[in-house]
Design a protein around this motif. Structure first.
Motif, PDB file in Angstrom:
ATOM      1  N   PHE A 193       8.338   5.937   8.764  1.00 30.30           N
ATOM      2  CA  PHE A 193       6.858   6.219   9.038  1.00 30.30           C
ATOM      3  C   PHE A 193       6.536   5.019  10.153  1.00 30.30           C
ATOM      4  CE2 PHE A 193       7.828   7.060   4.512  1.00 30.30           C
ATOM      5  CZ  PHE A 193       7.886   8.452   4.557  1.00 30.30           C
ATOM      6  N   ARG A 194       5.400   5.572  10.755  1.00 32.55           N
ATOM      7  CA  ARG A 194       4.595   4.597  11.653  1.00 32.55           C
ATOM      8  C   ARG A 194       3.836   3.714  10.989  1.00 32.55           C
ATOM      9  NH1 ARG A 194       4.235   9.369  13.715  1.00 32.55           N
ATOM     10  NH2 ARG A 194       1.997   9.474  13.735  1.00 32.55           N
ATOM     11  N   ALA A 195       3.272   4.214   9.713  1.00 33.48           N
ATOM     12  CA  ALA A 195       2.082   3.706   9.042  1.00 33.48           C
ATOM     13  C   ALA A 195       2.387   1.855   8.549  1.00 33.48           C
ATOM     14  CB  ALA A 195       1.994   4.361   7.837  1.00 33.48           C
ATOM     15  N   HIS A 196       1.543   1.339   8.270  1.00 34.11           N
ATOM     16  CA  HIS A 196       1.651   0.021   7.727  1.00 34.11           C
ATOM     17  C   HIS A 196       2.505  -0.104   6.457  1.00 34.11           C
ATOM     18  CE1 HIS A 196       0.605  -4.087   6.431  1.00 34.11           C
ATOM     19  NE2 HIS A 196       0.275  -4.328   7.597  1.00 34.11           N
ATOM     20  N   GLU A 197       3.322  -1.067   6.396  1.00 29.94           N
ATOM     21  CA  GLU A 197       4.303  -0.968   5.270  1.00 29.94           C
ATOM     22  C   GLU A 197       3.626  -1.163   4.184  1.00 29.94           C
ATOM     23  OE1 GLU A 197       6.875  -4.279   5.916  1.00 29.94           O
ATOM     24  OE2 GLU A 197       8.094  -3.173   7.724  1.00 29.94           O
ATOM     25  N   ARG A 198       2.597  -2.116   4.085  1.00 28.92           N
ATOM     26  CA  ARG A 198       1.715  -2.054   2.691  1.00 28.92           C
ATOM     27  C   ARG A 198       1.229  -0.807   2.223  1.00 28.92           C
ATOM     28  NH1 ARG A 198      -3.951  -5.887   2.402  1.00 28.92           N
ATOM     29  NH2 ARG A 198      -4.774  -4.801   0.489  1.00 28.92           N
ATOM     30  N   THR A 199       0.331  -0.038   3.220  1.00 32.98           N
ATOM     31  CA  THR A 199      -0.149   1.194   2.869  1.00 32.98           C
ATOM     32  C   THR A 199       1.077   2.214   2.442  1.00 32.98           C
ATOM     33  OG1 THR A 199      -1.707   0.927   4.446  1.00 32.98           O
ATOM     34  CG2 THR A 199      -1.586   2.883   3.420  1.00 32.98           C
ATOM     35  N   VAL A 200       2.137   2.129   3.046  1.00 27.73           N
ATOM     36  CA  VAL A 200       3.300   2.946   2.657  1.00 27.73           C
ATOM     37  C   VAL A 200       3.757   2.648   1.005  1.00 27.73           C
ATOM     38  CG1 VAL A 200       5.913   3.775   3.075  1.00 27.73           C
ATOM     39  CG2 VAL A 200       4.178   3.453   4.972  1.00 27.73           C
ATOM     40  N   ALA A 201       3.778   1.418   0.786  1.00 30.18           N
ATOM     41  CA  ALA A 201       4.167   0.971  -0.497  1.00 30.18           C
ATOM     42  C   ALA A 201       3.108   1.628  -1.787  1.00 30.18           C
ATOM     43  CB  ALA A 201       4.372  -0.753  -0.471  1.00 30.18           C
ATOM     44  N   GLN A 202       2.014   1.301  -1.120  1.00 29.48           N
ATOM     45  CA  GLN A 202       0.829   1.797  -2.065  1.00 29.48           C
ATOM     46  C   GLN A 202       1.011   3.497  -2.485  1.00 29.48           C
ATOM     47  OE1 GLN A 202      -2.636   0.217   0.263  1.00 29.48           O
ATOM     48  NE2 GLN A 202      -2.874  -1.020  -1.532  1.00 29.48           N
ATOM     49  N   VAL A 203       1.262   4.169  -1.212  1.00 28.39           N
ATOM     50  CA  VAL A 203       1.238   5.507  -1.365  1.00 28.39           C
ATOM     51  C   VAL A 203       2.645   5.954  -2.373  1.00 28.39           C
ATOM     52  CG1 VAL A 203       1.768   7.662  -0.258  1.00 28.39           C
ATOM     53  CG2 VAL A 203       0.216   6.204   0.545  1.00 28.39           C
ATOM     54  N   ARG A 204       3.596   5.147  -1.982  1.00 28.23           N
ATOM     55  CA  ARG A 204       4.904   5.183  -2.874  1.00 28.23           C
ATOM     56  C   ARG A 204       4.766   5.249  -4.207  1.00 28.23           C
ATOM     57  NH1 ARG A 204       9.463   6.223   0.041  1.00 28.23           N
ATOM     58  NH2 ARG A 204       9.464   5.535   2.250  1.00 28.23           N
ATOM     59  N   ALA A 205       3.657   3.978  -4.641  1.00 28.85           N
ATOM     60  CA  ALA A 205       3.600   3.722  -6.026  1.00 28.85           C
ATOM     61  C   ALA A 205       2.583   4.753  -6.639  1.00 28.85           C
ATOM     62  CB  ALA A 205       2.906   2.369  -6.084  1.00 28.85           C
ATOM     63  N   SER A 206       2.066   5.771  -5.735  1.00 29.37           N
ATOM     64  CA  SER A 206       0.776   6.478  -6.246  1.00 29.37           C
ATOM     65  C   SER A 206       1.427   7.776  -6.670  1.00 29.37           C
ATOM     66  CB  SER A 206      -0.118   6.841  -5.345  1.00 29.37           C
ATOM     67  OG  SER A 206       0.236   7.388  -4.267  1.00 29.37           O
ATOM     68  N   ARG A 207       0.624   8.877  -7.122  1.00 28.43           N
ATOM     69  CA  ARG A 207       1.144  10.175  -7.476  1.00 28.43           C
ATOM     70  C   ARG A 207       1.217  11.005  -6.360  1.00 28.43           C
ATOM     71  NH1 ARG A 207      -2.795  14.030  -8.547  1.00 28.43           N
ATOM     72  NH2 ARG A 207      -5.047  13.348  -8.431  1.00 28.43           N
ATOM     73  N   VAL A 208       0.948  10.557  -5.226  1.00 32.02           N
ATOM     74  CA  VAL A 208       1.347  11.566  -3.984  1.00 32.02           C
ATOM     75  C   VAL A 208       2.767  11.729  -3.760  1.00 32.02           C
ATOM     76  CG1 VAL A 208       1.208  11.239  -1.360  1.00 32.02           C
ATOM     77  CG2 VAL A 208      -0.704  10.254  -2.664  1.00 32.02           C
ATOM     78  N   ARG A 209       3.029  12.945  -3.335  1.00 37.78           N
ATOM     79  CA  ARG A 209       4.385  13.560  -3.318  1.00 37.78           C
ATOM     80  C   ARG A 209       4.762  13.231  -1.939  1.00 37.78           C
ATOM     81  NH1 ARG A 209       6.446  19.660  -3.048  1.00 37.78           N
ATOM     82  NH2 ARG A 209       8.742  19.229  -3.231  1.00 37.78           N
TER      83      ARG A 209
END
Length: 323
Positions: free
Chosen positions: A186-202
């Motif tokens: 992904f091109r997104a910021h690593e912190r945001t990617v980690a937050q999405v991974r920890a959420s219920r987003v598939r």
């Protein structure tokens, strides 16, 4: 007959960098006119990301886009600028003693200097091939408001910051959020990617949306994932695939450009006399495109163009703090 306005400095672009430059010009005693093709102040943030949390502004651990713009406008208004909104800058004429900028409505602004803070020119969203014919019927390119997505199954296509930011913000409101990207990286910021991974987003990677289905609006999306077909519910699709930048009329101003950006030196000067640039539109070795960087470039540009407007002025303004 066209209207004619005389001022010290004309700023093209009323986004965050342009608004801060307006305030700082007032701090230096410079009269300012601000031009923008959009009808509202705030540039891309107002038009596309008003609800987005911005994380790179000094003094604000997190600030909503609309709140940042509100503060910048209040600050800029201290300079008592003339706002010329909902009209594009078209033609530039540079003379030995000044310049004239003609706008789309034939208004002419006469000034001593020009500062370009126009983001990255005009944006055209990259299309979602499967979304042809569905734009406005469930497919959108950005999310100015989260409320319309409440209770819906949302599919977001993309792997950049906007895709992940919107996924993170829509997750508490939507019935479901699926983020589809064609690669594992992904091109997104690593912190945001980690937050999405920890959420219920598939997160669905190595995938693409190949077809959208529905009657009057989108109802479901067909995905191809690692060569296999999946069909999921989708009442809303956000094509966060980025934008193609177009410098538009700026391309006719004789400016040196690089990869659709305006080349500047360490003083934010362009190759044209009396013309400076700051913010995302600029390019130079080591350039980092952040809101915070744009603010610094704006101050650098204003201080360096001050002697162009008034030969008796100094580049160094003195300290802005009291005491």
């Amino acid at each position: 007959m066209s209207d004619r306005l005389e001022t010290d400095l004309v700023i093209v672009g009323a986004g965050p960098t342009g608004l801060f430059a307006t305030y700082y010009a007032g701090f230096r005693g410079i009269r300012v006119a601000v031009v923008d093709s959009l009808p509202e102040l705030g540039g891309q943030i107002t038009a596309m990301y008003p609800e987005k949390q911005i994380l790179d502004v000094a003094g604000f651990p997190s600030v909503k886009g609309r709140d940042l713009v509100e503060g910048l406008v209040e600050q800029a208004n201290s300079a008592e600028p003339t706002y010329l909104l909902d009209r594009a800058a078209m033609q530039l004429e540079i003379r030995e003693d000044g310049l004239s900028l003609t706008l789309a409505d034939d208004t002419v602004v006469d000034a001593k200097a020009l500062l370009i803070t126009a983001g990255i020119g005009t944006f055209h969203p990259r299309p979602l091939p499967a979304g042809e014919g569905w734009v406005g019927r469930g497919v959108e390119f950005f999310v100015p408001s989260f409320a319309p997505y409440a209770g819906k199954d949302v599919v977001i296509v993309g792997g950049g910051d906007s895709a992940f930011d919107w996924a993170l913000h829509l997750e508490p409101l939507a019935a479901s959020v699926t983020l589809v990207h064609r690669r594992d990286a992904f091109r997104a910021h690593e912190r945001t990617v980690a937050q999405v991974r920890a959420s219920r987003v598939r997160l669905v990677t190595n995938a693409e949306v190949v077809e959208l289905r529905g009657t009057t609006t989108v109802e479901e999306a067909e995905l191809k994932v690692d060569g296999e077909t999946q069909v999921i519910a989708a009442q809303a699709v956000v094509a966060a695939l980025g934008f193609v930048a177009d410098l538009g009329p700026l391309q006719t101003w004789g400016l040196e450009t690089s990869r659709r950006h305006v080349v500047v030196d360490q003083a934010m000067r362009t190759n044209q006399p009396r013309v400076f640039a700051a913010g995302d539109i600029t390019d130079y070795p080591g350039k980092v495109r952040l809101v915070a960087v744009g603010f610094g470039e704006a101050a650098t540009a204003i201080n360096n163009l001050a002697p162009v407007i008034d030969p008796g002025a100094h580049v160094f303004p003195g300290h802005s703090s009291e005491g």
